[in-house]
Structure formats: C-alpha cells, structure tokens
Design a protein around this motif. Sequence first.
Motif, PDB file in Angstrom:
ATOM      1  N   LEU A  46      61.311  46.194  73.436  1.00 17.91           N
ATOM      2  CA  LEU A  46      60.754  45.329  72.400  1.00 17.91           C
ATOM      3  C   LEU A  46      61.101  43.872  72.627  1.00 17.91           C
ATOM      4  O   LEU A  46      60.358  42.982  72.231  1.00 17.91           O
ATOM      5  N   SER A  47      62.250  43.638  73.256  1.00 11.99           N
ATOM      6  CA  SER A  47      62.791  42.287  73.197  1.00 11.99           C
ATOM      7  C   SER A  47      62.400  41.401  74.367  1.00 11.99           C
ATOM      8  O   SER A  47      62.807  40.258  74.415  1.00 11.99           O
ATOM      9  N   THR A  48      61.618  41.915  75.308  1.00 16.12           N
ATOM     10  CA  THR A  48      61.227  41.039  76.404  1.00 16.12           C
ATOM     11  C   THR A  48      59.713  41.054  76.590  1.00 16.12           C
ATOM     12  O   THR A  48      59.206  41.517  77.598  1.00 16.12           O
ATOM     13  N   PRO A  49      58.989  40.511  75.598  1.00 15.71           N
ATOM     14  CA  PRO A  49      57.542  40.454  75.762  1.00 15.71           C
ATOM     15  C   PRO A  49      57.161  39.303  76.699  1.00 15.71           C
ATOM     16  O   PRO A  49      57.859  38.299  76.766  1.00 15.71           O
ATOM     17  N   VAL A  50      56.079  39.503  77.416  1.00 20.84           N
ATOM     18  CA  VAL A  50      55.548  38.427  78.248  1.00 20.84           C
ATOM     19  C   VAL A  50      54.166  38.098  77.693  1.00 20.84           C
ATOM     20  O   VAL A  50      53.275  38.936  77.682  1.00 20.84           O
ATOM     21  N   LEU A  51      54.002  36.881  77.176  1.00 15.87           N
ATOM     22  CA  LEU A  51      52.758  36.512  76.508  1.00 15.87           C
ATOM     23  C   LEU A  51      51.932  35.579  77.376  1.00 15.87           C
ATOM     24  O   LEU A  51      52.464  34.695  78.036  1.00 15.87           O
ATOM     25  N   GLN A  52      50.629  35.800  77.325  1.00 14.65           N
ATOM     26  CA  GLN A  52      49.746  34.901  78.062  1.00 14.65           C
ATOM     27  C   GLN A  52      49.106  33.943  77.062  1.00 14.65           C
ATOM     28  O   GLN A  52      48.382  34.365  76.163  1.00 14.65           O
ATOM     29  N   VAL A  53      49.387  32.621  77.192  1.00 13.16           N
ATOM     30  CA  VAL A  53      48.809  31.683  76.233  1.00 13.16           C
ATOM     31  C   VAL A  53      47.460  31.162  76.687  1.00 13.16           C
ATOM     32  O   VAL A  53      46.625  30.794  75.874  1.00 13.16           O
ATOM     33  N   LYS A  54      47.264  31.101  77.970  1.00 12.75           N
ATOM     34  CA  LYS A  54      45.957  30.763  78.508  1.00 12.75           C
ATOM     35  C   LYS A  54      45.917  31.249  79.944  1.00 12.75           C
ATOM     36  O   LYS A  54      46.955  31.642  80.481  1.00 12.75           O
ATOM     37  N   PRO A  55      44.760  31.260  80.569  1.00 12.18           N
ATOM     38  CA  PRO A  55      44.721  31.786  81.926  1.00 12.18           C
ATOM     39  C   PRO A  55      45.757  31.113  82.810  1.00 12.18           C
ATOM     40  O   PRO A  55      45.905  29.898  82.768  1.00 12.18           O
ATOM     41  N   ARG A  56      46.470  31.864  83.564  1.00  8.55           N
ATOM     42  CA  ARG A  56      47.466  31.434  84.534  1.00  8.55           C
ATOM     43  C   ARG A  56      48.752  30.915  83.922  1.00  8.55           C
ATOM     44  O   ARG A  56      49.610  30.446  84.656  1.00  8.55           O
ATOM     45  N   LEU A  57      48.895  30.951  82.612  1.00  7.44           N
ATOM     46  CA  LEU A  57      50.148  30.476  82.003  1.00  7.44           C
ATOM     47  C   LEU A  57      50.766  31.569  81.130  1.00  7.44           C
ATOM     48  O   LEU A  57      50.146  32.059  80.197  1.00  7.44           O
ATOM     49  N   LEU A  58      52.016  31.929  81.454  1.00  7.71           N
ATOM     50  CA  LEU A  58      52.722  32.954  80.688  1.00  7.71           C
ATOM     51  C   LEU A  58      53.898  32.341  79.945  1.00  7.71           C
ATOM     52  O   LEU A  58      54.513  31.396  80.434  1.00  7.71           O
ATOM     53  N   VAL A  77      58.976  39.544  84.401  1.00 11.58           N
ATOM     54  CA  VAL A  77      58.336  38.273  84.745  1.00 11.58           C
ATOM     55  C   VAL A  77      57.603  38.401  86.078  1.00 11.58           C
ATOM     56  O   VAL A  77      56.432  38.030  86.195  1.00 11.58           O
ATOM     57  N   LEU A  78      58.290  38.974  87.069  1.00  7.58           N
ATOM     58  CA  LEU A  78      57.691  39.022  88.401  1.00  7.58           C
ATOM     59  C   LEU A  78      56.439  39.902  88.418  1.00  7.58           C
ATOM     60  O   LEU A  78      55.427  39.554  89.036  1.00  7.58           O
ATOM     61  N   HIS A  79      56.528  41.036  87.715  1.00 11.11           N
ATOM     62  CA  HIS A  79      55.346  41.901  87.701  1.00 11.11           C
ATOM     63  C   HIS A  79      54.200  41.274  86.906  1.00 11.11           C
ATOM     64  O   HIS A  79      53.038  41.433  87.269  1.00 11.11           O
ATOM     65  N   ALA A  80      54.556  40.542  85.832  1.00 13.55           N
ATOM     66  CA  ALA A  80      53.514  39.880  85.040  1.00 13.55           C
ATOM     67  C   ALA A  80      52.839  38.785  85.859  1.00 13.55           C
ATOM     68  O   ALA A  80      51.623  38.581  85.764  1.00 13.55           O
ATOM     69  N   ILE A  81      53.613  38.090  86.673  1.00 13.35           N
ATOM     70  CA  ILE A  81      53.037  37.039  87.512  1.00 13.35           C
ATOM     71  C   ILE A  81      51.957  37.632  88.416  1.00 13.35           C
ATOM     72  O   ILE A  81      50.861  37.106  88.551  1.00 13.35           O
ATOM     73  N   ARG A  82      52.309  38.784  88.997  1.00 11.01           N
ATOM     74  CA  ARG A  82      51.358  39.434  89.902  1.00 11.01           C
ATOM     75  C   ARG A  82      50.138  39.957  89.137  1.00 11.01           C
ATOM     76  O   ARG A  82      49.000  39.712  89.511  1.00 11.01           O
ATOM     77  N   ALA A  83      50.427  40.652  88.016  1.00  9.29           N
ATOM     78  CA  ALA A  83      49.338  41.303  87.290  1.00  9.29           C
ATOM     79  C   ALA A  83      48.374  40.289  86.680  1.00  9.29           C
ATOM     80  O   ALA A  83      47.168  40.523  86.638  1.00  9.29           O
ATOM     81  N   ARG A  84      48.898  39.169  86.185  1.00  9.49           N
ATOM     82  CA  ARG A  84      48.026  38.232  85.478  1.00  9.49           C
ATOM     83  C   ARG A  84      47.772  36.965  86.283  1.00  9.49           C
ATOM     84  O   ARG A  84      47.306  35.969  85.755  1.00  9.49           O
ATOM     85  N   ALA A  99      49.632  34.580  87.363  1.00  9.79           N
ATOM     86  CA  ALA A  99      50.169  33.381  86.709  1.00  9.79           C
ATOM     87  C   ALA A  99      50.536  32.328  87.736  1.00  9.79           C
ATOM     88  O   ALA A  99      50.988  32.644  88.831  1.00  9.79           O
ATOM     89  N   ARG A 100      50.303  31.077  87.351  1.00  9.38           N
ATOM     90  CA  ARG A 100      50.716  29.989  88.222  1.00  9.38           C
ATOM     91  C   ARG A 100      51.912  29.259  87.591  1.00  9.38           C
ATOM     92  O   ARG A 100      52.625  28.547  88.275  1.00  9.38           O
ATOM     93  N   ALA A 101      52.075  29.434  86.282  1.00 10.79           N
ATOM     94  CA  ALA A 101      53.223  28.817  85.621  1.00 10.79           C
ATOM     95  C   ALA A 101      53.786  29.776  84.571  1.00 10.79           C
ATOM     96  O   ALA A 101      53.040  30.494  83.918  1.00 10.79           O
ATOM     97  N   VAL A 102      55.113  29.791  84.453  1.00  9.90           N
ATOM     98  CA  VAL A 102      55.780  30.637  83.464  1.00  9.90           C
ATOM     99  C   VAL A 102      56.769  29.772  82.689  1.00  9.90           C
ATOM    100  O   VAL A 102      57.547  29.038  83.288  1.00  9.90           O
ATOM    101  N   VAL A 103      56.688  29.852  81.368  1.00  5.52           N
ATOM    102  CA  VAL A 103      57.649  29.136  80.535  1.00  5.52           C
ATOM    103  C   VAL A 103      58.630  30.157  79.977  1.00  5.52           C
ATOM    104  O   VAL A 103      58.223  31.132  79.346  1.00  5.52           O
ATOM    105  N   ILE A 104      59.918  29.957  80.243  1.00  2.00           N
ATOM    106  CA  ILE A 104      60.945  30.827  79.664  1.00  2.00           C
ATOM    107  C   ILE A 104      61.640  30.056  78.554  1.00  2.00           C
ATOM    108  O   ILE A 104      62.257  29.027  78.795  1.00  2.00           O
TER     109      ILE A 104
END
Lengths: 315, 125
Positions: A163-175, A195-202, A204-209
Amino acid sequence: MLLDITDDDRRDFALYWELIEKNRDELNARTLAWAHNTPVFAELLKNTPPAEMAKSQQRSLELQRKALLENHWDAYLADARAQGSAYAKMGIDFGSWFELLRAYRVVLAPLAVKHFQSDVDKIVRVLMANDRIIDIAMATIGAAYLEAKQDIISSQSRAIRELSTPVLQVKPRLLILPLVGVIDTERARQVTENVLHAIRARRARAVVIDVTGVPIVDSKVANHLMQTVNAAGLMGAAVIVCGMSPEIAQTLVTIGAELRGVHTTGDLEEAIEEADLVLRARTAAQNAIGNELDGDSQVPLVDGGANQVRANGGA
Amino acid sequence: MPVPILRQGRNLIAALQSELTDSTWAGLAELLLRRATEARSKGLVVDVSRMEVVDSYAGRTLSNIAKMMKLRGVATVVVGIQPDVAMAMVQLGLHLEGAQTSLDLDEALALLAEQHRGGHERAQR
C-alpha cells in the motif's frame, strides 16, 4: 525431551487418568465456573452452543485418553496446534490460558488428596503427570500460537509495503513517487524495484520522489536514494528528489551524506517544474550520474570537428 | 557469435546478445571503432536489453568503448538496461562513465538527433 515417554511415565499417566475419570463431573463443573468468571473465556463460552461444547469436550477427552493410555500422541498434538492458532486468530491473550491451567491445578490437587487417601507417593506422581501433560500441551499450543501471530504480522507488513509505495503517473513520461513513513532496508529495496519497473513499463523519462512524509532520512536511506537515482539514470530516466525538511537537510550534511549527483528541490511544485524542463529538453539520458561533465565536453568535440573541416576547406 | 551492427543514418546500432564471450568483448571496441570510422558515424547506440547480467568487466568495457568513441567525436548511448540489471550495476558501482543512457532505441535516436542538430547549429554560428 518433553515427548520421551518412559514406562514409569505411562504408569503415572494411568493413575492420572484414573483420577480424572472418577472426578470428571466435579473437575468440569469447577473449571467451567472459573472460566465463566474470566472475561475472555466467558465471552468465548457465551458464543459456543452447549451441544457443541459437549462434543468438543468429548473429542478432546478421547484424544487425551489415546495419548495417555495408548501412547498415541499425534492426534492429540495436532489438536493442540489447531487450538493454538485458533486462539491467536481470535485474539485471546496467551497469558489468560495459563490462568485457566492454574484454576485446573487448584481444583485438581485437593481432589487428588481425597481420591488417593493421603497416599503421598501417588499424589505426587499424579500431580507431576498433570504438570507433564500441561507442559507438552502448552509447548505445542504456544508454538502454534506464535506461528499464527507471526503469519498475521508478516501478512500485515506485506500489505503495508504494497500500500505504501504507489507509483503515480501525472502525465506521459513523468512519474511521482510519494514516500510516506519510515523506510527500512526491505522497503527501500521494494521502492527501488517499483521505480525501476515503472520506468520500464510506463516509459518514464523523469521520476519525482517526494520524501515529505519520511520522518527520518539517515545515511542508509540516503544511500538507497542514491542507488535508486543512479539505477534510474542507467535506464535513461532523470530522478528529482523533493521535500527534504530543513532538519533532514542539516542531518544529512552533518553525517556527510550530501546526496551528490542527486537533483533535489524544496517542494513538489518545484520538482514538477524541473521535471517538465527535463521532459521538454529531452535530456533525461544525460542526467545519468557522471554524464553531466561528459555532456559539456561533447560540445567542443563536435565543434572541433566542424572547425577542422572549415580549416581544411580554407587551406 | 558476431555482434550484429546496423547503420542508421549517421548512427551505428549494435545489439549485444545475452551471453558474449570474453574474446567477443575484447574485440568489440576495435570492431565498433573501425565501423564508425568507415561509416563516418556521429553516434553509437549499444542495445543491452537482451543482457541479463552486466558484470564489472562488461561495464568497464562499455565505458571504455564510449570514451574511445568520444575521442573520434562519436557519442555513445547505452539503451535497454533492465531494472534488475540497473540495480545490480549500481550495487557493483558501475556507472558507465562516458556513455549516455536511454530507455530504448527510439529515445536514443531522438537524443542523438538532438545533439547532432545542436552541434550543427553551433558550427554554423
């Protein structure tokens, strides 16, 4: 070993059986009376129909008889294990079980004295047999109880982790990855993996933590952040970390974990603006660690080549 | 097994297979440099998406190839590093110094095109 039963033991068990056979009704009545006065068990008894109660009592007596007189312990121990895990799931305090046993002992001792007519040897042997049986049962029940509790704990912590580590996509290529709560090694590993799997699956070109919700960022967490940023960089995504509180910033610098090479901003808003720049500039790939300088040095190289051509052309 | 090397415009694309022998690794730099010179390439894309392991030898070799390429004015982009591989590489301390990285071939070609255009604009100024 608890279950190494000798012939002497079996003789004692037979004596014990003789005692409780003769005094079954009185034992039952007194122990039940005690249980009715104890809140946890009173609740349990209230919810169990008398017929079912009698049946289960009959069953456990038969199991006990098989164990004590015929030395067949398997079924008896299996029943004890089932009881142990049932109590754990019902949330019954383990200590209250010993109170019930204590009540049983208190009832049993005077009955033994009466039954064996002050034959001290027999009384002692019967009471020791009773202790032995209780020890065997409780060792088994306790192990099953703990096991069931452990199962509950690990399934809960698994749920919390998920539950505690959701990865959200706010717009294409940005998580965006909002981190909340204490980060331990196991969770940090999970976060990195997500994070790494989400980058591949979606793609992503940028990730905000966002670490606003993380109360403590120590050197371990900092190290994990660095690893995540570097690994994401290897996959071609830029990571921006935001939400370090002033206290955390001070702590990190004091302990020498400066998060070198990690792009940080004060709050989420700034981080998203920065990420937008990254997306627009298409420079995600250059943000991998160690490439900042390389990106710069490339310019003169290309220029150098072009100048060369011009110089040759001029000559 | 030889490494397939494709030419795309002024870029070279090399797709590395899951298991490269040490001798293939050893000859890879020379092979790529020769092909880049022949083709007058400006960019090199190394696709490692088929590789399940990138050890320190492979990482160092890739990094060295990128540095050598740079001396010839060729930009190197490593693409398709898998999540688990990326994590393992970071734990080994491998950063592919000298190379850029990108999610996949599309991204890498876009990146190289951008840099190439930037270089042209600067040269014309």
